[in-house]
Design an enzyme around this catalytic site. Structure first.
Site, PDB file in Angstrom:
ATOM      1  N   GLY A 272       0.648  -1.208   0.057  1.00 24.32           N
ATOM      2  CA  GLY A 272      -0.033   0.008  -0.051  1.00 24.32           C
ATOM      3  C   GLY A 272       0.863   1.290   0.037  1.00 24.32           C
TER       4      GLY A 272
ATOM      5  N   HIS B 267      -0.814   4.607   7.239  1.00 24.57           N
ATOM      6  CA  HIS B 267      -1.700   3.478   7.217  1.00 24.57           C
ATOM      7  C   HIS B 267      -3.023   3.957   7.527  1.00 24.57           C
ATOM      8  CE1 HIS B 267       2.232   2.075   8.515  1.00 24.57           C
ATOM      9  NE2 HIS B 267       1.928   0.901   7.477  1.00 24.57           N
TER      10      HIS B 267
ATOM     11  N   THR C  31     -21.325  33.836 -37.344  1.00 25.84           N
ATOM     12  CA  THR C  31     -20.523  33.714 -38.391  1.00 25.84           C
ATOM     13  C   THR C  31     -20.569  35.259 -39.148  1.00 25.84           C
ATOM     14  OG1 THR C  31     -20.689  31.923 -38.745  1.00 25.84           O
ATOM     15  CG2 THR C  31     -19.700  32.792 -41.029  1.00 25.84           C
TER      16      THR C  31
END
Lengths: 539, 539
Positions: B58, B217, B384
């Site tokens: 781990g 841990h 546009t």
């Protein structure tokens, strides 16, 4: 989820300065903050072709982490997930490009194409020789004409970088880069979306699902699939990658997208090697975080069909830690377990006085069982008496196989028995005590010194000192006075054990979690056991 | 949170096999699955002192990732967050220890101390020379007699490993390791707890808070503190580290505890360098994931007072990518921005016919504004017309500074104007078109070919092909026929523009997200603009 940043606006400049400061002088940056954030090699002499890449930030270590000998010459860093400006790209090009020209390595996103493209035009207007390649390795949407550029880009950085380092010219570099790009395939998978600084996190992927074929900017995956573990996940990716996969050796680049753990990434690699295309993977780059998507809990796999020259270029050393190197995949070598794990049982021998002495000691502990349990209820989990009594009963049962006539071997043999029958920390500590005492005895120490050697080792490993409310508080003074006879030793052990009732702060073991009030007035059960043992022997 | 694993039971064996398979033959493992998971150097000849470490899994890449030349000889891997068994540790010791002996490097946890300690005793019973050092670098609880061992352990692995590699004997190694340990200080901080496989995630840390001084841990931190960004976080850690900190140069090891992003870790490093102890940090190891706590979103900082010999040992090369190397911290070198970012304005010149021609073209676009917007509403965001008209108006305003009499310069000048005034992709694309056309003109191409060169570059960068429903659909045929005169060109442009109304699947741009039904019957506005321009010019 909070993040280790200061403000959204300063992330990139602060991170770039962190990278440059820790580069050992290898890197510099252009003086264009806040908008122009370009990391360049500080040792660059413009005699070789410059390699410039970049794009939005949030993909670290890409691209600043790959600037250095044998890889990029400059990285242009946009805001998180946003293309850098034309000016920033142009600044990068102009800063590093000499007479040999410049190769732009661009991931296929409209913003990057346009901004790098226009910057290239502006650089060309200065007479610079600039080529641009566009990486489009993502196979998530096979029918998409404009496939995205993702982690496969690293192959281009490394292969073109190694070529540039040895003086290849621009057209050679561009051709090599295009060859790499044409052979690349990548796909990603994630269990969660990424957290974009300053934006709320999108909860798009339900629990139990994964996204397959996602982009590196938080774009949704092509499909959500049920998640059933690493094997299924890799298999789903492999089924995409295996379409039209050449039947030859490939290099796999296994890329952590952000917050998959190193442990998970090794499992992913294991599954890839054991997948249906595992026999077509000859080499691996990673697993490592190379082209991340902030904190995305996912990974991507890129494949490139290896040829000897490109394997050599990928293997060329670079001092850049962000490049994890390339490794040959090989079957796992499994070495036979060494002899000695099954301890050699000592030759049993008979010695009646020793047998009686040991049985006698064991009975003391068996008789003390409920008293010691009661004491342990005050400071622990109430089982010290049962643990010691259980070990004592087991030792009585083991008497027939002990080397009773060989006292130097006997210590070790008792240690071995205890290590096999007595649970918990105390079993291991007593096993260490007897084993070390046996070492002492076999190297010629008299009994008291051998036992003291055992105590020293037990203290070294267990960490308990006198005054810590453990068996050491009675065992240590007893051994100290043992040369004066068992009566003195017993008295010393008793005084030490009784003193533990006044120690209201334990430093080690379970009692260290209890308050003064809970501990006061109760002897430590281990110390009490030792005192009772010596008191019995003295009688 | 789901994880890329298969089952809790197989995580470690699968991960170890992944690591060994990708080691390029450098590593092997012992044949002791499922309980004995020991990674060893495959090239070990036992003539040097062996270095064995390990502990619960781990924490990857610790410890298997650090097995190799110049670091560990073997790593013993327990279950996640659980110490390996005595037998597993003993197997590791026996597998690699020769006449020079073995140094055990153990993090200060009761389980590890006891199991490594007893294994050492059992190995000594075989006549092996075994020493054990215990790393206790965590300063979170300054009064705790048994400080935990955390990321500072890496200093021990690297320094002892480099010494072992050059043949130092066991007592020298143990002394060096103990010296390192006595000088180490580490502290961690996290924004969230880690996810232990097979266990529900503990939601211990409220939003807006961080834990300072936590274990690796999942142990709770010493305190929860308000989280106010990276600067405050680093400052809180620095205030712990600076207690009794020697006034000399230190090496900082900056360790990612799991899922802090690479970007965040660079910001953390930046803040550390700029903290109140920044001037006492001469070197850095990392930032990198070295001693993780699964997916914990946090990091730790370890400090070790540098001496020349130990810096050299830390800098000794190792092929292990998990070791990020050591870098000298230096002030950020900031290079002046290159010349050329401010484009040189072309010399304005007058040429009445050209002026009228350009103004004429601009007016066509201005007049078409609402028509083109209406068309764009069908396939885009309806702007546009306004974008083109805005650019046209700006170009009319810019007429006084254009090199109207120098046609080769004029293209580039128009491109420059458009890149500065016209937003969006279309602005960049038209800028690229005119810049590349200018390149063509200045290298002597006639007008049609120069414009064609511009179109080619625009297509290369933008990716649009004929049939993709863009302005290319009218511009390309117009340029193709321009040599036949403006009438033919206008007719070709018109035909191309009208054809776009039948293209029901756009490949690029915003229209690619729309359905056939939405697109059918409407000309692409960009193509329509080009057609109107040519039609006007032909009249």
């Amino acid at each position: 989820m909070a993040q280790f940043i200061n403000s959204k606006e300063n992330i990139v400049t602060e991170a770039v300065d962190g990278v440059v400061a820790a580069s050992g002088g290898r890197l510099a940056r252009l003086d264009g903050y806040p908008h122009i954030r370009v990391v360049v090699r500080n040792d660059w002499d413009k005699s070789k072709v410059a390699l410039v890449s970049g794009g939005g930030s949030g993909h670290e270590p890409a691209h600043a982490g790959f600037v250095g000998p044998g890889m990029l010459t400059a990285a242009v860093c946009g805001d998180v997930f946003a293309s850098p400006s034309v000016d920033a790209v142009l600044a990068g090009i102009l800063a590093v490009t000499g007479p040999s020209g410049c190769l732009l390595i661009v991931k296929n996103y409209t913003g990057d194409r346009l901004n790098f493209g226009l910057a290239a035009e502006r650089a060309r207007a200065f007479g610079l020789n600039v080529e641009m390649v566009v990486v489009d390795d993502d196979i998530a949407l096979p029918d998409l004409p404009q496939a995205r550029g993702v982690a496969g880009t690293l192959f281009v950085h490394k292969i073109a970088g190694a070529l540039a380092e040895v003086g290849a010219d621009l057209s050679t570099l561009a051709a090599a880069a295009r060859k790499v790009i044409s052979g690349l395939k990548s796909i990603g998978m994630s269990l969660d979306t990424c957290t974009v600084p300053g934006s709320p996190k999108e909860d798009r992927i339900p629990i139990g699902m994964a996204e397959l074929g996602l982009g590196i900017h938080g774009e949704a995956g092509v499909e959500q699939v049920a998640f059933n573990g690493a094997r299924d996940a890799v298999s789903a990716m492999v089924s995409k990658l295996s379409v039209n996969l050449e039947n030859k050796a490939h290099i796999a680049l296994v890329n952590n997208l952000g917050s998959a753990t190193v442990l998970e990434m090794s499992v992913v690699l294991y599954e890839l090697i054991n997948s249906e295309i595992g026999d077509r993977i000859s080499h691996v780059v990673g697993p490592a975080s190379m082209m991340t998507s902030l904190d995305m809990k996912g990974f991507s796999i890129s494949l490139y069909p290896a040829d000897t020259q490109h394997i050599e270029l990928l293997a060329t050393p670079t001092p850049l830690n962000a490049w994890p190197g390339i490794s040959l995949i090989q079957p796992v070598t499994s070495l036979a377990l060494p002899d000695g794990l099954t301890p050699i049982a000592p030759l049993a021998s008979e010695h009646e006085p020793t047998r009686q002495f040991l049985i006698d000691c064991c009975r003391v502990l068996i008789e003390a069982e409920s008293d010691l349990n009661a004491l342990d209820t005050k400071s622990g989990d109430g089982d010290t008496g049962s643990t010691l009594a259980g070990a004592a009963r087991a030792l009585i049962d083991a008497m027939e196989r002990l080397p009773l006539a060989d006292h130097t071997q006997l210590y070790r043999a008792i240690g071995l028995e205890l290590s096999q029958t007595m649970g918990g920390s105390s079993g291991v500590l007593l096993a260490i005590f007897f084993a070390a005492a046996g070492d002492g005895a076999s190297s010629g120490l008299p009994m008291r010194k051998a036992l003291k050697a055992g105590l020293d080792r037990m203290q070294e490993i267990g960490g308990a000192q006198i005054g810590d409310r453990t068996m050491v508080d009675s065992l240590a003074p007893a051994l100290e006075t043992l040369d004066n006879g068992l009566s003195d030793a017993a008295a010393a052990a008793r005084a030490g054990a009784d003193h533990t009732a006044t120690i209201i702060k334990a430093r080690v073991g379970r009692a260290s979690y209890l308050s003064a009030q809970q501990l006061e007035g109760h002897n430590d059960p281990g110390a009490e056991a030792v005192a009772r043992l010596f008191e019995h022997l003295a009688r």
